[in-house]
Design an enzyme around this catalytic site. Structure first.
Site, PDB file in Angstrom:
ATOM      1  N   GLN A  22       0.810  -1.223   0.000  1.00 37.76           N
ATOM      2  CA  GLN A  22       0.000   0.000   0.000  1.00 37.76           C
ATOM      3  C   GLN A  22       0.842   1.271   0.000  1.00 37.76           C
ATOM      4  OE1 GLN A  22      -2.725  -0.366   3.325  1.00 37.76           O
ATOM      5  NE2 GLN A  22      -3.615  -2.250   2.519  1.00 37.76           N
ATOM      6  N   HIS A  73      -1.301   0.299   5.565  1.00 39.16           N
ATOM      7  CA  HIS A  73      -1.918   1.328   6.410  1.00 39.16           C
ATOM      8  C   HIS A  73      -0.992   2.513   6.693  1.00 39.16           C
ATOM      9  CE1 HIS A  73      -5.187  -1.620   8.053  1.00 39.16           C
ATOM     10  NE2 HIS A  73      -5.042  -1.703   6.755  1.00 39.16           N
TER      11      HIS A  73
END
Ligand SMILES: [Ca+2]
Ligand SMILES: [Ca+2]
Lengths: 378, 378
Positions: free
Chosen positions: A89, A154
């Site tokens: 991510q 995250h």
């Protein structure tokens, strides 16, 4: 027949002018809209921001920053972008334009930064730089998440300026470090508030407190990838991803605990009663939440003239749902939710912005990533 | 194999004990529940209310009132019910039990009443009577809607007692008389507040005002068929049918205008921009609304122990959707909506109540109308 052929060729010519834009007309509760794909030449775009010129700055996760015009011309990569950890991510994330850009030419980018000391950990960092014709100069890292932590997940993040000029940076819990969201000695699962030069405002809630990082504004968040300032109250609103269900809108107040991971509306899909608590003393309930998750990215309060019935509404973009959730607000209260564009947009929506023209702009999370313009149908 | 056969026969025996109840287990976000059809021997039931004994009183639209036990035994028709106009949406409607029933044995029924003067018009009326073993005695009409009007539609109604002992009666606009909802010289599209003997409380908002009926509590409603008292604030909440979309929850305050028909969220399904206004000066926005309509019937605030995660939630029954909308509230604010039982209930849900056992009870709008009991799954 001649007239029909003529009409077709004129339409084709207009379409070419608009760089082959594909348009689809969509009916919604209050407005009939045209969903126009302006370009699909973006490679996993992540964040965008309008410059006073009306052009967009668009980040691509791989680490490139581009200028994009509203008719779809995409520039070469701008120089001066720091190296980013483009993995899972992580990568180049959001971009914001200084409220005083005309005077100072400052822009801000957030990104996944490697450990300068050479370790395997990463964190979200924010750089301020001057934007010139060719790229960024005078780059200065004004925020560095702590600690560096080995996880690909995250990172947050979204960058928004408060009316008083402070910069909010929304962060993630780095997934396996989720428990850190409940302690104040780190930046995991926090919303951070700094001055544009990176210094800490003296009125931040944990300034001078032991074992607390002074940049922290609020805590107990999971992965906050959306943020906007309410147009009349001036307050920060955020939207964060829940674990499996429990995507949340919050209105983070200074020093408050938003519960993650000790309080959550995430659910088990086997249908069993959840042991996770939803209400825990000392934590604030979400303002609104989704179960199952729609996978919220960014959001805006719509304030333009093109869609009068949407003025004051909160538009929340969704990755999983490939739609925009329109929340009709009365004061802060959600009165109604409408799902917009779900059949017209085929890709995950990564960012949403309102243009200076009052149209709504979306970018999609794809290697043939799109810039989409929403305008009233003829 | 023997064990399996034995298990099957035991299950069958239990099912017979429960008067052939059909049960289905349903997973929801927070609880796994059992949806049990207790009986399907009700003919278009409309309203129900629990007696202190734990039995139910159930109205049938055709004009019969019955006692029903929680294991599905349905009594013969009780005597003493006034004649009703069972035509289109009219008939015998709601039933309520006096808060002091143990002392006074009073029950209240609402119904469509013919014009005593012999005209073709009808209106919603409310009778108070004493409940004896066989039926109603000492019936007295304590409210009569004005004017009598020739329409088969939009009679309301729901009967609820406020904590201070006043009776709220929710009414409809009689469809073709919708404009009457904005004037105070009639009962169309109003919520009415009276004392249990039919007299008018001196603190009603329009007492002593010219051209205003003193029973009126709030106005600008369309067809209010759901009402409940908030368990902590003690305030009246109502839910009403919208025209085509725009079903509304309101928290009617004394003397306020809730907008119909000059302000509505009803929509055209051809997708065109709506000319109807949603915001009109002097009218109150809905607290929450649905587009498209789910066709709301009644609602309850759940306060029982059987479903701890639903305590304080507002459960709104839907005719069209054959479901219950669970609204998770924080204070008055809706944080989340979940759709419950939509696959397990096959008929339109006409009323919802909480039992003295903490279970949830539904009745369905059908000639083989069901009483359904919702309890935790084993
Ligand atoms: Ca939370
Ligand atoms: Ca209304």
């Amino acid at each position: 027949m001649l007239r029909k052929l003529l009409a077709v060729s004129i339409t084709a010519a207009l379409a070419l002018n608009a760089t082959n834009a594909a348009a689809e007309t969509v009916s919604t509760e209050r407005h009939k809209v045209s969903v126009n794909t302006i370009t699909d030449k973006l490679n996993k775009p992540w964040g965008m921001a309008f410059l006073p010129s009306g052009e967009l700055l668009v980040t691509e996760k791989s680490g490139t920053l581009r200028r994009v015009t509203r008719d779809g011309a995409v520039s070469d990569a701008l120089s001066g972008v720091p190296s980013v950890v483009d993995k899972s991510q992580g990568g180049l994330l959001d971009v914001a334009v200084d409220p005083n850009f005309a005077d100072n030419q400052f822009v801000y980018i957030s990104y996944s930064e490697a450990d300068p000391a050479g370790g395997e950990g990463t964190s979200t960092a924010v750089m301020r730089a001057k934007l010139s014709d060719n790229g960024l100069t005078d780059g200065k890292v004004i925020f560095r998440g702590a600690p560096k932590y080995k996880s690909g997940a995250h990172f947050g993040s979204r960058l928004v300026f408060a009316p008083d000029g402070h910069l909010f940076i929304t962060l993630g819990d780095r997934y396996s470090a989720m428990d850190d969201a409940q302690t104040l000695d780190n930046h995991h699962g926090k919303v951070v508030r700094i001055k544009p030069d990176g210094s800490v405002p003296a009125d931040n809630p944990f300034v001078g407190k032991d074992d607390a990082l002074p940049e922290i504004w609020s805590y107990g968040h999971r992965n906050v990838q959306g943020a906007a300032i309410h147009p009349t109250t001036g307050k920060l609103w955020t939207v964060e991803h829940g674990p499996k269900g429990g995507d949340e809108i919050n209105i983070p107040d200074a020093g408050k605990n938003y519960g993650w991971p000790i309080a959550t509306y995430g659910v088990d899909y086997d249908g069993s009663i959840i042991s996770d608590e939803t209400h825990v003393e000392g934590t604030v309930q979400p303002h609104y939440y989704w179960v199952p998750s729609i996978a919220t990215s960014n959001m805006i309060f719509y304030t333009g003239d093109q869609f009068p019935a949407w003025q004051g509404d909160l538009l929340v973009a969704a990755l999983k749902g490939s739609h925009v959730a329109r929340l009709d607000l009365e004061g802060d209260r959600v009165m109604h939710e409408e799902t917009l564009f779900e059949d017209a947009v085929k890709q995950r929506i990564r960012d949403i912005e309102q243009g200076p023209d009052g149209y709504i702009y979306l970018i999609t999370d794809d290697r043939a990533g799109q810039l989409i313009q929403i305008k009233p149908a003829e």
